[in-house]
Design a protein around this motif. Structure first.
Motif, short mmCIF file in Angstrom:
data_model
loop_
_atom_site.label_atom_id
_atom_site.label_comp_id
_atom_site.label_asym_id
_atom_site.label_seq_id
_atom_site.Cartn_x
_atom_site.Cartn_y
_atom_site.Cartn_z
N VAL A 150 18.34 2.07 -1.57
CA VAL A 150 16.97 2.59 -1.58
C VAL A 150 15.98 1.64 -2.23
CG1 VAL A 150 15.47 4.42 -2.49
CG2 VAL A 150 17.66 5.00 -1.44
N LYS A 151 16.36 1.03 -3.32
CA LYS A 151 15.40 0.23 -4.10
C LYS A 151 14.79 -0.89 -3.27
CE LYS A 151 14.87 -1.94 -8.62
NZ LYS A 151 15.54 -2.31 -9.89
N LYS A 152 15.55 -1.43 -2.32
CA LYS A 152 15.04 -2.55 -1.52
C LYS A 152 13.94 -2.12 -0.56
CE LYS A 152 19.46 -5.04 -1.60
NZ LYS A 152 20.56 -5.58 -0.75
N VAL A 153 13.95 -0.85 -0.14
CA VAL A 153 13.02 -0.44 0.91
C VAL A 153 11.90 0.48 0.42
CG1 VAL A 153 14.79 -0.68 2.69
CG2 VAL A 153 14.47 1.54 1.58
N LEU A 154 12.16 1.29 -0.60
CA LEU A 154 11.20 2.30 -1.01
C LEU A 154 10.03 1.69 -1.76
CD1 LEU A 154 10.78 5.37 -0.85
CD2 LEU A 154 11.91 5.57 -3.07
N PHE A 155 8.82 1.99 -1.32
CA PHE A 155 7.58 1.53 -1.93
C PHE A 155 7.53 0.00 -2.07
CE2 PHE A 155 8.42 5.75 -4.05
CZ PHE A 155 7.66 6.47 -3.14
N GLY A 156 8.00 -0.67 -1.03
CA GLY A 156 7.92 -2.13 -1.00
C GLY A 156 8.89 -2.82 -1.92
N GLY A 157 9.91 -2.11 -2.37
CA GLY A 157 10.93 -2.73 -3.22
C GLY A 157 10.50 -2.97 -4.65
N GLN A 158 9.46 -2.27 -5.11
CA GLN A 158 8.95 -2.49 -6.45
C GLN A 158 9.78 -1.80 -7.53
OE1 GLN A 158 6.15 -4.72 -7.06
NE2 GLN A 158 7.10 -5.11 -5.06
N GLY A 159 10.56 -0.80 -7.16
CA GLY A 159 11.48 -0.18 -8.11
C GLY A 159 10.84 0.81 -9.05
N PHE A 160 9.61 1.25 -8.76
CA PHE A 160 8.99 2.28 -9.60
C PHE A 160 8.31 3.32 -8.72
CE2 PHE A 160 5.70 -1.11 -9.42
CZ PHE A 160 4.64 -0.40 -8.87
N ILE A 161 7.92 4.45 -9.35
CA ILE A 161 7.28 5.53 -8.63
C ILE A 161 5.77 5.34 -8.67
CG2 ILE A 161 7.06 8.03 -8.39
CD1 ILE A 161 9.92 7.01 -8.17
N PRO A 162 5.10 5.19 -7.53
CA PRO A 162 3.65 5.00 -7.53
C PRO A 162 2.90 6.28 -7.90
CG PRO A 162 4.64 4.21 -5.49
CD PRO A 162 5.67 5.04 -6.19
N ASP A 163 1.64 6.11 -8.29
CA ASP A 163 0.78 7.26 -8.58
C ASP A 163 0.33 7.90 -7.27
OD1 ASP A 163 -1.07 5.46 -7.60
OD2 ASP A 163 -2.25 5.33 -9.45
N ILE A 164 -0.39 9.02 -7.39
CA ILE A 164 -0.78 9.77 -6.20
C ILE A 164 -1.67 8.96 -5.25
CG2 ILE A 164 -2.09 11.78 -5.38
CD1 ILE A 164 -0.92 13.38 -7.68
N PRO A 165 -2.72 8.26 -5.74
CA PRO A 165 -3.52 7.47 -4.80
C PRO A 165 -2.69 6.46 -4.01
CG PRO A 165 -4.68 7.70 -6.88
CD PRO A 165 -3.31 8.24 -7.10
N SER A 166 -1.72 5.83 -4.66
CA SER A 166 -0.86 4.88 -3.95
C SER A 166 0.01 5.59 -2.93
CB SER A 166 0.01 4.11 -4.95
OG SER A 166 -0.77 3.40 -5.90
N LEU A 167 0.53 6.75 -3.29
CA LEU A 167 1.33 7.53 -2.33
C LEU A 167 0.48 7.94 -1.13
CD1 LEU A 167 3.41 9.88 -4.67
CD2 LEU A 167 4.22 7.86 -3.44
N GLN A 168 -0.78 8.27 -1.37
CA GLN A 168 -1.66 8.63 -0.27
C GLN A 168 -1.82 7.45 0.69
OE1 GLN A 168 -5.07 9.94 -2.60
NE2 GLN A 168 -4.62 12.09 -2.12
N ARG A 169 -1.92 6.25 0.15
CA ARG A 169 -2.01 5.07 1.00
C ARG A 169 -0.72 4.85 1.78
NH1 ARG A 169 -7.04 4.33 2.31
NH2 ARG A 169 -8.35 3.32 0.76
N TRP A 170 0.42 5.07 1.13
CA TRP A 170 1.70 4.90 1.84
C TRP A 170 1.81 5.90 2.99
CZ3 TRP A 170 4.22 0.71 1.86
CH2 TRP A 170 4.40 -0.08 0.73
N LEU A 171 1.31 7.12 2.79
CA LEU A 171 1.35 8.11 3.87
C LEU A 171 0.45 7.68 5.02
CD1 LEU A 171 2.30 10.75 5.06
CD2 LEU A 171 0.53 11.94 3.74
N GLU A 172 -0.72 7.15 4.72
CA GLU A 172 -1.60 6.65 5.79
C GLU A 172 -0.92 5.53 6.58
OE1 GLU A 172 -6.05 7.53 3.90
OE2 GLU A 172 -5.23 5.50 3.87
N ILE A 173 -0.18 4.67 5.87
CA ILE A 173 0.54 3.59 6.55
C ILE A 173 1.65 4.17 7.42
CG2 ILE A 173 2.15 1.69 6.12
CD1 ILE A 173 0.30 0.79 3.86
N ALA A 174 2.33 5.21 6.92
CA ALA A 174 3.37 5.87 7.73
C ALA A 174 2.76 6.41 9.02
CB ALA A 174 4.02 6.99 6.93
#
Length: 417
Positions: A150-174
């Motif tokens: 999972v660590k290699k693929v989730l949130f660009g491989g950064q290894g941490f949990i993003p905040d809500i605004p960042s998650l909103q951007r990831w959903l838009e990209i999805a």
């Protein structure tokens, strides 16, 4: 400058920095230094004179406007912010396990191995952010328990949990990648900066965009099937929207937040609509004599007990991920389940739940002191009074190629309550 007192140290700080300052009281020295550096950089960007845009100068709020798709992704990876949360020493689940081990031997409890609790913050997301917090809780388990895959693929491989605004951007990209097109259409492809409720389908779309096999199971009354109207030439159905209550109804495909839980009845628990074999990992073991909400409880018990790890005592640590638990008006994270064997032969079940509406510090205190934690975490069958529920769970493995394309269409397994 508008100042406000910090609720912890009572020092006056600018109102715009109050939340950041208050959250720092929960961080270690290294994290405080990193966030101080981030804040300084943000202030420099905010007050700098306008300059021609470039990739390195883009901040997260600029992503949709001036960049190509790949540039958006790379920029988001570089500029996404780590979510601030109250870190519990040795982990909240370890404290919960100790409390469960002290209970009587006539109980059996099964737990997810590791989950961080993410609480809704008064100045950030109270009243609308529970869905995002549950995504964060689920992601914390995936990053900790399934590190290699999972660590290699989730949130660009950064290894941490993003905040809500960042998650909103990831959903838009999805959405831009083609995951859950009906859901994207409902939001017009935009969710960043909006205080909109999300649900299991948004969770599934976001996680699937990284190749994670997020699946949805619906529970509801049989008469719920009659809500659908068939569309000529299509295997999907459509419905009118229910306005004014924050809920919407759409086609048989599950899509959008707080859907009133739009589902597709799938006979034999297999998905024929999109070609993806989305099946309940536990539904085949359900006892059909159970009625009402017990069907939901049975599914959850079978889900957690279907583990590769052997039992040890009356508390078992499963390798299963927690469950995103959605119902009308709120969502929470199920981290385990308990069964109590009573003398009359009846089995009493309790869901073990982490609620984003609870304060992490209060959960930690009650578990450490072993006082009052049951009221915060345990939920019996009698508390399940909603007519419909949804669960989102993540199966092992990372999809690629054709399987990744099939994951773009989100459907669900339906089980009758």
């Amino acid at each position: 400058m508008d100042l406000a007192p910090c609720p912890f140290c009572h020092l006056p700080v600018p109102s715009s920095e109050l939340e950041w300052h208050a959250n720092n009281h929960f961080l270690d020295e290294h994290e405080q230094q990193r966030l101080a550096s981030d804040l300084e950089l943000a202030q420099q960007i905010a007050f700098a004179p306008p300059s021609p845009p470039s990739l390195n100068s883009q901040v997260i709020s600029d992503l949709p406007f001036d960049l190509g798709f790949e540039e958006k992704v790379n920029c988001l990876i570089n500029f996404q912010s780590r979510s601030i949360f109250h870190k519990v020493e040795h982990g909240l689940m370890a404290l919960l396990r100790k409390c469960l081990e002290l209970e009587s031997d006539n109980t059996t409890s099964i737990l997810s191995g590791y989950v961080d609790h993410f609480q809704s913050l008064e100045y950030e997301d109270v009243g609308w952010g529970c869905g995002w917090r549950n995504i964060q809780m689920l992601s914390s388990h995936l990053l900790h328990q399934r590190q290699e895959e999972v660590k290699k693929v989730l949130f660009g491989g950064q290894g941490f949990i993003p905040d809500i605004p960042s998650l909103q951007r990831w959903l838009e990209i999805a959405w831009e990648k083609g995951f859950d097109e009906p859901g994207s259409e409902h939001f017009d492809g935009k969710i960043y900066g909006l205080k909109k409720w999300i649900g299991t389908t948004e969770c599934a779309a976001l996680l699937r965009s990284f190749g994670l096999k997020a699946m949805i199971v619906d529970f509801g009354p049989k008469e719920f099937e009659s809500l659908y109207l068939s569309v000529p030439g299509s295997s999907a159905g459509v419905e009118g929207k229910s306005e004014g209550n924050g809920l919407k109804r759409r086609g048989i495909q599950v899509c959008g937040p707080m859907d009133r839980y739009v589902v597709k009845k799938i006979h034999g628990h297999s998905q024929a609509h999109s070609g993806v074999q989305e099946k309940s990992s536990s539904s085949s073991n359900i006892t059909r004599e159970n009625e009402g909400q017990q069907v939901l409880i049975d599914w959850i018990w079978n889900y957690f007990s279907d583990s590769n790890k052997p039992g040890n005592g009356h508390v078992i640590v499963s390798d299963k991920a927690p469950l995103y638990f959605q119902h009308d008006g709120h969502s929470r994270t199920i981290v385990g389940i308990q069964i109590k064997h009573q003398r009359n032969g009846v089995h009493q079940h309790n869901l073990l739940i982490l609620d984003p509406a609870h304060r992490t510090a209060a959960l930690e205190k009650s578990l450490k002191e072993k006082v009052g934690w049951q009221k915060l975490i345990k939920r019996g069958v009698h508390t399940l009074k909603k007519p419909q529920y949804q669960l989102c769970y993540v199966e092992p493995g990372i999809a690629s190629g054709e399987e990744m394309e099939l994951l773009k269409t989100i459907s669900s397994v339906f089980l009758e309550l």
